[in-house]
Design a protein around this motif. Structure first.
Motif, short mmCIF file in Angstrom:
data_model
loop_
_atom_site.label_atom_id
_atom_site.label_comp_id
_atom_site.label_asym_id
_atom_site.label_seq_id
_atom_site.Cartn_x
_atom_site.Cartn_y
_atom_site.Cartn_z
N GLN A 129 -104.91 4.04 -49.60
CA GLN A 129 -103.88 4.38 -50.59
C GLN A 129 -103.39 3.11 -51.31
O GLN A 129 -103.15 3.13 -52.53
N LEU A 130 -103.22 2.03 -50.54
CA LEU A 130 -102.80 0.76 -51.16
C LEU A 130 -103.82 0.34 -52.21
O LEU A 130 -103.45 -0.06 -53.33
N LEU A 131 -105.10 0.44 -51.86
CA LEU A 131 -106.14 0.03 -52.82
C LEU A 131 -106.14 0.93 -54.06
O LEU A 131 -106.35 0.46 -55.18
N ARG A 132 -105.88 2.24 -53.86
CA ARG A 132 -105.79 3.15 -55.02
C ARG A 132 -104.64 2.72 -55.93
O ARG A 132 -104.78 2.63 -57.14
N ALA A 133 -103.49 2.46 -55.31
CA ALA A 133 -102.32 2.07 -56.11
C ALA A 133 -102.60 0.77 -56.87
O ALA A 133 -102.25 0.65 -58.06
N LEU A 134 -103.25 -0.18 -56.20
CA LEU A 134 -103.50 -1.47 -56.86
C LEU A 134 -104.50 -1.32 -58.00
O LEU A 134 -104.39 -2.00 -59.02
N SER A 135 -105.49 -0.43 -57.84
CA SER A 135 -106.44 -0.21 -58.95
C SER A 135 -105.70 0.30 -60.18
O SER A 135 -105.94 -0.17 -61.30
N VAL A 296 -105.74 -20.31 -49.33
CA VAL A 296 -104.97 -19.69 -50.42
C VAL A 296 -104.46 -20.75 -51.38
O VAL A 296 -103.84 -21.73 -50.95
N GLY A 297 -104.73 -20.57 -52.66
CA GLY A 297 -104.20 -21.49 -53.68
C GLY A 297 -105.28 -22.40 -54.21
O GLY A 297 -106.44 -22.01 -54.37
N ARG A 298 -104.92 -23.66 -54.47
CA ARG A 298 -105.87 -24.59 -55.09
C ARG A 298 -107.00 -24.95 -54.13
O ARG A 298 -106.82 -24.88 -52.92
N SER A 299 -108.13 -25.36 -54.69
CA SER A 299 -109.26 -25.81 -53.87
C SER A 299 -109.57 -27.25 -54.24
O SER A 299 -109.01 -27.78 -55.21
N PRO A 300 -110.49 -27.90 -53.51
CA PRO A 300 -110.85 -29.28 -53.89
C PRO A 300 -111.52 -29.35 -55.26
O PRO A 300 -111.60 -30.43 -55.85
N LEU A 301 -112.04 -28.22 -55.75
CA LEU A 301 -112.73 -28.21 -57.05
C LEU A 301 -111.76 -27.71 -58.13
O LEU A 301 -111.37 -26.54 -58.11
N PRO A 302 -111.35 -28.57 -59.08
CA PRO A 302 -110.44 -28.10 -60.12
C PRO A 302 -111.02 -26.85 -60.81
O PRO A 302 -112.23 -26.76 -61.02
N GLY A 303 -110.13 -25.92 -61.13
CA GLY A 303 -110.57 -24.68 -61.78
C GLY A 303 -110.91 -23.57 -60.79
O GLY A 303 -110.99 -22.41 -61.18
N LEU A 317 -100.70 -9.86 -45.63
CA LEU A 317 -100.49 -11.03 -46.49
C LEU A 317 -100.91 -10.80 -47.94
O LEU A 317 -100.92 -11.74 -48.73
N ALA A 318 -101.23 -9.56 -48.30
CA ALA A 318 -101.80 -9.31 -49.64
C ALA A 318 -100.86 -9.75 -50.76
O ALA A 318 -101.26 -10.48 -51.68
N LYS A 319 -99.62 -9.32 -50.68
CA LYS A 319 -98.73 -9.61 -51.82
C LYS A 319 -98.38 -11.10 -51.88
O LYS A 319 -98.38 -11.70 -52.96
N VAL A 320 -98.08 -11.71 -50.73
CA VAL A 320 -97.71 -13.13 -50.78
C VAL A 320 -98.90 -13.97 -51.22
O VAL A 320 -98.74 -14.98 -51.91
N THR A 321 -100.10 -13.53 -50.87
CA THR A 321 -101.30 -14.26 -51.33
C THR A 321 -101.41 -14.16 -52.85
O THR A 321 -101.65 -15.17 -53.53
N ALA A 322 -101.24 -12.95 -53.37
CA ALA A 322 -101.33 -12.77 -54.82
C ALA A 322 -100.29 -13.62 -55.54
O ALA A 322 -100.58 -14.29 -56.54
N ASP A 323 -99.07 -13.64 -55.01
CA ASP A 323 -98.01 -14.44 -55.64
C ASP A 323 -98.37 -15.93 -55.61
O ASP A 323 -98.20 -16.65 -56.60
N THR A 324 -98.85 -16.40 -54.45
CA THR A 324 -99.18 -17.83 -54.31
C THR A 324 -100.30 -18.22 -55.27
O THR A 324 -100.24 -19.26 -55.93
N VAL A 325 -101.32 -17.37 -55.35
CA VAL A 325 -102.46 -17.70 -56.22
C VAL A 325 -102.02 -17.67 -57.69
O VAL A 325 -102.37 -18.57 -58.47
N ALA A 326 -101.24 -16.67 -58.05
CA ALA A 326 -100.77 -16.58 -59.45
C ALA A 326 -99.96 -17.83 -59.80
O ALA A 326 -100.14 -18.42 -60.89
#
Ligand SMILES: Cc1cc2nc3c(=O)[nH]c(=O)nc-3n(C[C@H](O)[C@H](O)[C@H](O)COP(=O)(O)OP(=O)(O)OC[C@H]3O[C@@H](n4cnc5c(N)ncnc54)[C@H](O)[C@@H]3O)c2cc1C
Length: 335
Positions: A129-135, A296-303, A317-326
């Motif tokens: 259901q979570l995946l349906r809502a996110l789609s 989660v977040g930046r990697s050693p390779l820019p971009g 951790l789905a939502k906090v991961t999305a927030d951190t990456v954004a």
């Protein structure tokens, strides 16, 4: 061209994210204080997120603060007391209760249970259901989801990730590329060598259906867990197997999960067997063999940005991961 494109070789949620049991078991799953704080924050963020996803999409993700019991063996009593003290010192609700009190919380609990930890704030969602809502939510936000698109290479120019190649046929250029390929993350060609490996840990699960619904609380034993959805469906899990990406359900795996679940709540033996499935937790490999922290977040390779390696707690951790990456993507210096 859309600002954000999700490239998925199958359909979104085809793998671990729809297969998960859906526990938001912050207090049971954390291994140290830092993890505990992060996991609890992630669990608490779900209440509002579930409400806003429902408002936005009409999809109920099955968020319930069902509480959880964790069965304690006689040898585990001292460690359980220490855990209660340390979690209470952080303002969390946790108690060590005897078998009688535990059966008041969960009347279906086996009569042989002598002690249990009770965490009344642990919660759950229904992952499909979570995946349906996110789609729905991501599409409404203008995100393009391209199913059936296999990333065959990360493209690098001048020491920076600048896009991806799809099946070697199409090139997509982007200011930011997020690696979120779960337990396949280390297999994407072009991933920097210095990144820790992400490896699959197979879990076999099954669903039973009680009529009428009896179980109300998530229950962990040292060997298994049962997650009642509140409507009679009970997810029982799960094996932890290092067998690469072999998907098969095994006789021993199903036997173990069923046996351990019925040992937790004996009347589950009367429930209807609905189905069984397996999938792969993405675990970050470390030199001592223990699971590493998610990437989660930046990697050693820019971009290139990371959202992988969440092992047993990627739904939590789905939502906090999305927030951190954004935040990492928007804060990164432009090309
Ligand atoms: C048995 C089991 C029980 C679990 N229970 C819980 C739980 O109760 N609570 C909890 O919080 N977590 C739980 N988890 C963990 C959780 O499911 C994972 O941590 C999380 O779903 C991982 O999400 P992901 O997006 O990284 O990986 P996935 O959901 O596996 O997604 C990765 C996606 O990448 C795609 N992909 C891979 N390679 C490519 C490529 N080259 N090109 C394009 N697409 C590609 C795949 O098709 C896949 O859809 C459980 C996991 C398992 C297996």
């Amino acid at each position: 061209m859309s600002d954000v494109i999700v490239l998925e070789r199958a359909v979104p949620g085809a793998e671990a994210s729809s297969a998960a049991a859906g526990m938001l078991a912050a207090q049971i799953e954390s291994r140290d204080d830092a993890e505990l704080d992060g996991y609890v924050a992630a669990r608490e963020a779900y209440a509002n997120w579930a409400a806003s996803l429902r408002e936005l999409t009409g999809v109920d993700i099955g968020y319930r603060r069902s509480g959880a019991l964790s069965i304690v063996s006689p040898e585990g009593l001292d460690a359980a007391r220490r855990l209660v003290d340390s979690q209470r010192a952080r303002g969390l609700r946790a108690e060590l209760i005897d078998g009688t009190a535990a059966r008041m919380v969960e009347p279906e609990l086996a009569s042989g249970v002598m002690h249990a930890l009770h965490f009344s704030d642990e919660a759950q969602v229904d992952p499909p259901q979570l995946l349906r809502a996110l789609s729905v939510a991501t599409s409404r936000a203008g995100v393009v989801i391209r199913g059936g698109s296999t990333v065959s290479m990360l493209l690098t120019e001048g020491g920076r990730c600048v896009g991806v190649s799809l099946d070697g046929r199409e090139i997509l250029r982007a200011d930011a590329v997020v690696l979120a390929a779960g337990s396949w993350s280390s297999l994407v060609p072009g991933v920097p060598d210095e990144l820790p490996r992400v490896r699959p840990v197979r879990g076999q699960l099954l669903m039973l259906e009680e009529r009428p619904a009896r179980l109300g609380s998530i229950v962990f034993s040292g060997h298994a867990y049962v997650v009642p959805r509140g409507d009679g469906r009970v997810v029982c899990g799960a094996t932890m197997e290092h067998v690469g990406h072999r998907r098969e359900l095994t006789a021993a795996g199903i036997h173990t999960v069923l046996g351990n679940s019925i040992a937790i709540a004996p009347r589950l033996g009367e429930a209807e067997f609905v189905r069984a499935w397996s999938n792969f937790r993405p675990q970050v490999a470390t030199s001592d063999g223990s699971p590493g922290a998610p990437l989660v977040g930046r990697s050693p390779l820019p971009g290139l940005f990371l959202a992988t390696g969440h092992h047993r707690n990627g739904i939590l951790l789905a939502k906090v991961t999305a927030d951190t990456v954004a935040n990492a993507v928007t804060a990164a210096p432009p090309r």
